[in-house]
Design a protein around this motif. Structure first.
Motif, mmCIF file in Angstrom:
data_model
loop_
_atom_site.group_PDB
_atom_site.id
_atom_site.type_symbol
_atom_site.label_atom_id
_atom_site.label_comp_id
_atom_site.label_asym_id
_atom_site.label_seq_id
_atom_site.Cartn_x
_atom_site.Cartn_y
_atom_site.Cartn_z
ATOM 1 N N ASN A 176 0.819 -1.217 0.000
ATOM 2 C CA ASN A 176 0.000 0.000 0.000
ATOM 3 C C ASN A 176 0.847 1.258 0.000
ATOM 4 O OD1 ASN A 176 0.986 -0.305 2.609
ATOM 5 N ND2 ASN A 176 -0.849 0.545 3.574
ATOM 6 N N ASP A 177 2.145 1.133 -0.365
ATOM 7 C CA ASP A 177 3.045 2.277 -0.287
ATOM 8 C C ASP A 177 2.705 3.379 -1.281
ATOM 9 O OD1 ASP A 177 3.804 0.302 -2.105
ATOM 10 O OD2 ASP A 177 5.888 0.936 -2.148
ATOM 11 N N GLY A 178 1.834 3.094 -2.237
ATOM 12 C CA GLY A 178 1.425 4.130 -3.183
ATOM 13 C C GLY A 178 0.217 4.931 -2.719
ATOM 14 N N GLU A 179 -0.290 4.650 -1.527
ATOM 15 C CA GLU A 179 -1.530 5.271 -1.083
ATOM 16 C C GLU A 179 -1.357 6.485 -0.173
ATOM 17 O OE1 GLU A 179 -5.239 3.228 -0.263
ATOM 18 O OE2 GLU A 179 -4.149 1.325 -0.386
ATOM 19 N N ALA A 180 -0.140 6.894 0.084
ATOM 20 C CA ALA A 180 0.059 8.006 1.022
ATOM 21 C C ALA A 180 -0.727 9.257 0.632
ATOM 22 C CB ALA A 180 1.544 8.314 1.173
ATOM 23 N N PRO A 181 -0.629 9.739 -0.616
ATOM 24 C CA PRO A 181 -1.396 10.941 -0.962
ATOM 25 C C PRO A 181 -2.903 10.736 -0.857
ATOM 26 C CG PRO A 181 0.373 10.567 -2.545
ATOM 27 C CD PRO A 181 0.272 9.323 -1.716
ATOM 28 N N ALA A 182 -3.406 9.578 -1.258
ATOM 29 C CA ALA A 182 -4.844 9.320 -1.196
ATOM 30 C C ALA A 182 -5.337 9.298 0.247
ATOM 31 C CB ALA A 182 -5.172 7.996 -1.892
ATOM 32 N N LEU A 183 -4.555 8.715 1.142
ATOM 33 C CA LEU A 183 -4.941 8.694 2.551
ATOM 34 C C LEU A 183 -4.971 10.103 3.134
ATOM 35 C CD1 LEU A 183 -2.924 5.536 3.633
ATOM 36 C CD2 LEU A 183 -5.404 5.807 3.910
ATOM 37 N N LEU A 184 -3.994 10.930 2.756
ATOM 38 C CA LEU A 184 -3.991 12.300 3.258
ATOM 39 C C LEU A 184 -5.167 13.085 2.682
ATOM 40 C CD1 LEU A 184 -2.850 14.584 4.863
ATOM 41 C CD2 LEU A 184 -1.150 14.990 3.068
ATOM 42 N N ARG A 185 -5.472 12.910 1.413
ATOM 43 C CA ARG A 185 -6.609 13.607 0.818
ATOM 44 C C ARG A 185 -7.909 13.201 1.521
ATOM 45 N NH1 ARG A 185 -6.670 18.028 -1.189
ATOM 46 N NH2 ARG A 185 -4.987 17.501 -2.658
ATOM 47 N N PHE A 186 -8.055 11.924 1.816
ATOM 48 C CA PHE A 186 -9.234 11.441 2.526
ATOM 49 C C PHE A 186 -9.341 12.108 3.897
ATOM 50 C CE2 PHE A 186 -10.806 8.420 5.752
ATOM 51 C CZ PHE A 186 -12.107 8.224 5.306
ATOM 52 N N ALA A 187 -8.229 12.166 4.619
ATOM 53 C CA ALA A 187 -8.236 12.778 5.948
ATOM 54 C C ALA A 187 -8.592 14.260 5.864
ATOM 55 C CB ALA A 187 -6.875 12.587 6.615
ATOM 56 N N LEU A 188 -8.022 14.958 4.917
ATOM 57 C CA LEU A 188 -8.311 16.379 4.757
ATOM 58 C C LEU A 188 -9.777 16.615 4.432
ATOM 59 C CD1 LEU A 188 -5.190 17.472 2.663
ATOM 60 C CD2 LEU A 188 -5.576 17.904 5.096
ATOM 61 N N ASP A 189 -10.321 15.787 3.550
ATOM 62 C CA ASP A 189 -11.711 15.949 3.121
ATOM 63 C C ASP A 189 -12.696 15.743 4.270
ATOM 64 O OD1 ASP A 189 -10.876 16.494 0.573
ATOM 65 O OD2 ASP A 189 -11.333 14.504 -0.237
ATOM 66 N N HIS A 190 -12.309 14.912 5.258
ATOM 67 C CA HIS A 190 -13.230 14.575 6.340
ATOM 68 C C HIS A 190 -12.874 15.246 7.669
ATOM 69 C CE1 HIS A 190 -14.055 11.374 3.412
ATOM 70 N NE2 HIS A 190 -15.249 11.298 3.982
ATOM 71 N N GLY A 191 -11.813 16.024 7.689
ATOM 72 C CA GLY A 191 -11.435 16.706 8.923
ATOM 73 C C GLY A 191 -10.731 15.824 9.929
#
Length: 337
Positions: A176-191
Motif C-alpha cells: 500500500n506504499d502508493g496510497e500516502a497521498p490518497a490517505l492524506l486527501r481522505f483525511a483532509l476531506d473529512h477533517g
C-alpha cells in the motif's frame, strides 16, 4: 534492579525522563488479523484469570494518576472495543481527581455504535487504524472484509465529538506504499488528522525486515509530490509524531518515525499490559509484575513504589540499530500500542 528514588508523585527514569502518558492494554484479542501483526489463525490468547479485571484496571490507573503524576491515559489492545467493560472503565477513570485526558486506539470496528456511549462516559478522543482505502487491499491486509465498518466508525466518532479524530496508517512496500497521498486527501476531506507510522519489529511472526520498511523520508517524498508541506511551528514536546502543515495549514500531517528518527530521549510513556505487567518501553524485553502484587494484597503505596522501580530501569533507547537488538517476545497485540 536498583530501586528508584523515593520521590513521590512522579515516574522518573535514570535519564531524567518523566512518564506522564499511560498506555493501558485492555485485551490481547483482536477481530482483525493484520498481516504485519499476527498470523491468519490468530494467537494463543491470555486466559481469563490472567487478565486484569475492570476494578483492577481502574485501581492501577488511579495509582498512576493520583500517586505517580500520569496526566494522559490511552486505552489500547488488541482491540479495546471488544472489552465488555470498556464504557464502565472509561467512566471510572474520567471520575478520577485529577481527571486525566482519556483516549483510545482502535481498528474502528463497532465504533459507530459505541462512540456516543464512550463520549458520554468521558472519552475525549480516538485514534483509528486505517492502512488503505481500497476494499480488496483492506481485506488482503486484515484478512477481513470490514472497510465499511471502519469508515463508519470514523464518521461515528466525529459525530459523537471524539475529536480530533486521528488516523494511524502503516505503509508496506509493494502493498500500500502508493496510497500516502490518497490517505492524506481522505483525511483532509473529512477533517481527520493523519499519522503515518513506520512499520516496527513487533509482529508475532518476527518477519520484520528493515530493508522492506517504508521510511519517513519516503513517505514525505510521496506526500510532497502532491502537497506543500512546511515545518509545523507548534512545539512537538514528547509527542511521537513529527508534524507538518499541509498547503500552509491549518491541517497537519504527522509521521511517527520510531525506526529511522527515534525520539527515545523525549519519551514520556509507561505501559500496562492486559495481564498487569509494566513495560518501560514498547521494545522492552523485560516486564515488572503488578498483577501479582495487587492480588497479593499490596496497598497503593507499594504498587506505586513497584511502578517507580520499573520505570527507573528504563533504557536510554530502544536500540533497533544495535546489532544486539532483540525483538520483544510479545507482539504488538499483546503489548498495547
Amino acid at each position: 534492579m536498583t530501586a528508584a528514588p523515593t520521590t513521590d508523585g512522579v515516574l522518573v527514569d535514570r535519564y531524567g525522563r518523566v512518564a506522564r502518558d499511560l498506555r493501558v492494554s485492555l485485551t490481547d484479542k483482536c477481530n482483525l488479523r493484520c498481516t504485519y501483526c499476527m498470523p491468519a489463525e490468530g494467537l494463543p490468547w491470555l486466559a481469563g484469570p490472567q487478565l486484569l479485571g475492570d476494578e483492577e484496571i481502574v485501581r492501577l490507573v488511579r495509582v498512576a494518576v493520583q500517586r505517580l503524576g500520569v496526566t494522559e491515559v490511552r486505552f489500547t489492545g488488541g482491540e479495546p472495543l471488544i472489552r465488555p467493560g470498556l464504557v464502565g472503565i472509561v467512566e471510572a477513570v474520567a471520575a478520577l481527581e485529577p481527571r486525566p485526558r482519556i483516549s483510545l486506539t482502535t481498528n474502528g470496528i463497532g465504533l459507530q455504535r459505541l462512540a456516543p456511549g464512550l463520549r458520554a462516559a468521558g472519552l475525549d478522543r480516538v485514534n483509528v487504524s486505517l492502512d488503505t482505502l481500497d476494499r480488496a487491499r483492506f481485506a488482503e491486509l486484515t484478512r477481513r472484509d470490514r472497510l465499511d465498518d471502519v469508515l463508519a466508525g470514523l464518521a461515528g466518532a466525529a459525530a459523537a465529538g471524539l475529536t480530533p479524530v486521528k488516523i494511524n496508517s502503516v505503509l508496506m512496500r509493494g502493498v500500500n506504499d502508493g496510497e500516502a497521498p490518497a490517505l492524506l486527501r481522505f483525511a483532509l476531506d473529512h477533517g481527520y488528522e493523519l499519522r503515518f507510522i513506520e512499520q516496527m519489529p513487533l509482529d508475532a511472526q518476527h518477519g520484520w525486515d528493515r530493508t522492506t520498511m517504508v521510511t519517513a523520508d519516503e513517505i514525505l517524498a510521496a506526500l510532497r509530490a502532491e502537497f506543500d508541506l512546511s515545518a509545523d511551528p507548534a512545539e512537538r514536546g514528547a509527542a511521537p509524531a513529527e508534524t507538518w502543515l499541509v498547503d500552509g495549514g491549518p491541517a497537519r500531517v504527522g509521521v511517527i518515525a520510531s525506526v529511522t528518527r527515534p525520539f527515545c530521549g523525549d519519551c514520556d510513556r509507561t505501559r500496562l499490559t492486559a495481564d498487569g505487567q509494566v513495560r518501560a518501553c514498547l521494545f522492552a524485553t523485560e516486564e515488572s509484575d503488578l498483577r501479582g502484587a495487587l492480588r497479593g494484597g499490596a496497598d497503593d503505596a507499594e504498587l506505586a513504589a513497584r511502578w517507580r522501580t520499573a520505570m527507573w530501569g528504563k533504557r536510554a533507547g530502544h536500540g533497533i540499530d544495535d546489532p544486539s537488538f532483540l525483538q520483544p517476545v510479545r507482539p504488538m497485540s499483546a503489548i498495547g500500542g
